[in-house]
Design a protein around this motif. Structure first.
Motif, short mmCIF file in Angstrom:
data_model
loop_
_atom_site.label_atom_id
_atom_site.label_comp_id
_atom_site.label_asym_id
_atom_site.label_seq_id
_atom_site.Cartn_x
_atom_site.Cartn_y
_atom_site.Cartn_z
N GLY A 180 17.11 -47.72 17.58
CA GLY A 180 18.29 -46.94 17.25
C GLY A 180 18.39 -46.68 15.75
O GLY A 180 17.88 -47.44 14.94
N SER A 181 19.06 -45.60 15.38
CA SER A 181 19.27 -45.26 13.97
C SER A 181 20.22 -46.26 13.33
O SER A 181 21.25 -46.62 13.91
CB SER A 181 19.86 -43.84 13.89
N VAL A 182 19.87 -46.72 12.12
CA VAL A 182 20.64 -47.75 11.42
C VAL A 182 20.90 -47.31 9.98
O VAL A 182 20.01 -46.77 9.33
CB VAL A 182 19.88 -49.09 11.41
N VAL A 183 22.14 -47.53 9.51
CA VAL A 183 22.51 -47.20 8.14
C VAL A 183 23.28 -48.37 7.53
O VAL A 183 24.19 -48.91 8.17
CB VAL A 183 23.42 -45.96 8.08
N THR A 184 22.90 -48.77 6.32
CA THR A 184 23.71 -49.72 5.56
C THR A 184 23.94 -49.12 4.17
O THR A 184 23.13 -48.32 3.70
CB THR A 184 23.06 -51.11 5.41
N TYR A 185 25.03 -49.52 3.56
CA TYR A 185 25.38 -49.04 2.23
C TYR A 185 25.40 -50.21 1.26
O TYR A 185 25.92 -51.27 1.59
CB TYR A 185 26.77 -48.40 2.22
N VAL A 186 24.87 -49.99 0.06
CA VAL A 186 24.96 -50.98 -1.01
C VAL A 186 25.57 -50.25 -2.20
O VAL A 186 25.03 -49.26 -2.68
CB VAL A 186 23.57 -51.55 -1.38
N ARG A 187 26.73 -50.76 -2.66
CA ARG A 187 27.44 -50.16 -3.79
C ARG A 187 27.69 -51.24 -4.83
O ARG A 187 28.04 -52.37 -4.49
CB ARG A 187 28.78 -49.57 -3.33
N TRP A 188 27.52 -50.91 -6.12
CA TRP A 188 27.74 -51.89 -7.17
C TRP A 188 28.23 -51.22 -8.44
O TRP A 188 28.03 -50.04 -8.65
CB TRP A 188 26.48 -52.71 -7.43
N GLY A 189 28.89 -52.02 -9.27
CA GLY A 189 29.43 -51.55 -10.54
C GLY A 189 30.36 -52.60 -11.11
O GLY A 189 30.35 -53.77 -10.69
N ASP A 190 31.22 -52.19 -12.07
CA ASP A 190 32.19 -53.12 -12.63
C ASP A 190 33.21 -53.53 -11.58
O ASP A 190 33.58 -54.70 -11.47
CB ASP A 190 32.90 -52.49 -13.83
N LYS A 191 33.69 -52.56 -10.81
CA LYS A 191 34.64 -52.84 -9.73
C LYS A 191 34.40 -51.83 -8.62
O LYS A 191 34.45 -50.62 -8.84
CB LYS A 191 36.09 -52.73 -10.24
N VAL A 192 34.11 -52.32 -7.42
CA VAL A 192 33.85 -51.48 -6.26
C VAL A 192 34.94 -51.74 -5.24
O VAL A 192 35.19 -52.88 -4.88
CB VAL A 192 32.45 -51.78 -5.65
N PHE A 193 35.57 -50.67 -4.78
CA PHE A 193 36.72 -50.83 -3.88
C PHE A 193 36.38 -50.66 -2.41
O PHE A 193 37.11 -51.12 -1.56
CB PHE A 193 37.82 -49.84 -4.28
N SER A 194 35.29 -50.00 -2.09
CA SER A 194 34.95 -49.73 -0.69
C SER A 194 33.44 -49.82 -0.50
O SER A 194 32.69 -49.45 -1.39
CB SER A 194 35.43 -48.33 -0.31
N PRO A 195 32.99 -50.28 0.66
CA PRO A 195 31.55 -50.34 0.91
C PRO A 195 30.97 -49.01 1.41
O PRO A 195 29.76 -48.90 1.56
CB PRO A 195 31.44 -51.42 1.99
N ILE A 196 31.80 -48.03 1.66
CA ILE A 196 31.35 -46.79 2.31
C ILE A 196 30.91 -45.75 1.28
O ILE A 196 31.58 -45.53 0.27
CB ILE A 196 32.47 -46.20 3.20
N ILE A 197 29.82 -45.08 1.56
CA ILE A 197 29.30 -43.98 0.73
C ILE A 197 29.59 -42.68 1.46
O ILE A 197 29.21 -42.51 2.62
CB ILE A 197 27.79 -44.14 0.48
N ASP A 198 30.25 -41.75 0.77
CA ASP A 198 30.54 -40.45 1.36
C ASP A 198 29.42 -39.46 1.05
O ASP A 198 28.56 -39.71 0.20
CB ASP A 198 31.87 -39.90 0.81
N LYS A 199 29.47 -38.32 1.71
CA LYS A 199 28.48 -37.27 1.48
C LYS A 199 28.48 -36.88 0.01
O LYS A 199 29.53 -36.77 -0.62
CB LYS A 199 28.79 -36.06 2.35
N GLY A 200 27.28 -36.70 -0.54
CA GLY A 200 27.12 -36.30 -1.93
C GLY A 200 27.27 -37.41 -2.94
O GLY A 200 27.31 -37.15 -4.14
N GLN A 201 27.33 -38.68 -2.51
CA GLN A 201 27.55 -39.80 -3.43
C GLN A 201 26.36 -40.73 -3.63
O GLN A 201 26.35 -41.53 -4.55
CB GLN A 201 28.73 -40.66 -2.96
N ALA A 202 25.35 -40.65 -2.79
CA ALA A 202 24.24 -41.61 -2.87
C ALA A 202 23.32 -41.28 -4.04
O ALA A 202 22.83 -40.17 -4.17
CB ALA A 202 23.45 -41.62 -1.56
#
Length: 190
Positions: A47-69
């Motif tokens: 099956g298709s699988v997606v995970t998101y990794v976000r980092w910085g000084d302060k990250v508020f959500s784990p979700i990546i929207d279209k046009g943000q990766a």
């Protein structure tokens, strides 16, 4: 620091979850605020699988929207093409050139698209394609595709080899450690 975003996409059973955990540990070790999403999709084999990794000084959500990766790390060719709309205009796709037929192709109701790397490049996308499966097999196991791809991803970071090795040691069972380090090195150097 501006929040950075990596999508890790693939097919269930390829080791995307280990890759996201390893990357999360590496980033936490540098003191970043890190959010790693749970696996989205059918994580069982195939099956298709997606995970998101976000980092910085302060990250508020784990979700990546279209046009943000900033980067899409793809374990399979069609999965890279499936998520191109999530990439920033100057983003990077790192993709294993392996093709795994989805169920409609297996059932004979669809065809696997041809020339996907070329089509993505024609869209203006920076594509770094490599045969991670062959490199993983040369390192000792086809299951090490994830570490080959992490090695290739390491070329886009300013982390030291020691930092990567520490994250690998904390993420991989000891009996598979040397093989996974070899797979990482092959991805980083090819």
């Amino acid at each position: 620091m501006e929040t950075k975003n990596i999508m890790i996409v693939g097919v269930g059973g390829q080791g995307t979850l280990l890759a996201s955990k390893l990357l999360g540990r590496l980033l936490l070790g540098r003191g970043y605020d890190v959010k790693v999403s749970e696996v989205h999709g059918m994580s069982q084999r195939g099956g298709s699988v997606v995970t998101y990794v976000r980092w910085g000084d302060k990250v508020f959500s784990p979700i990546i929207d279209k046009g943000q990766a900033d980067c899409i790390l793809s374990f399979e060719l069609l999965e890279a093409a499936r998520y191109t709309e999530y990439l920033k205009p100057d983003g990077q796709i790192i993709v294993n050139s392996q093709q795994i037929n989805p169920m409609p192709v297996i059932a004979g109701t669809a065809f696997y698209p041809e020339n996907l790397v070329q089509k993505m490049e024609e869209m203006g996308i920076h594509v770094d394609a490599l045969d991670a499966l062959t490199l993983a097999e040369e390192a000792g196991s086809s299951k090490a595709v994830n570490l080959v791809l992490m090695g290739r991803l390491s070329r886009h970071f300013d982390f030291t080899e020691a930092e990567w090795m520490e994250a690998i040691e904390r993420s991989v069972p000891p009996k598979f450690l040397e093989m996974n380090k070899k797979a990482f090195a092959s991805g980083a150097s090819c």
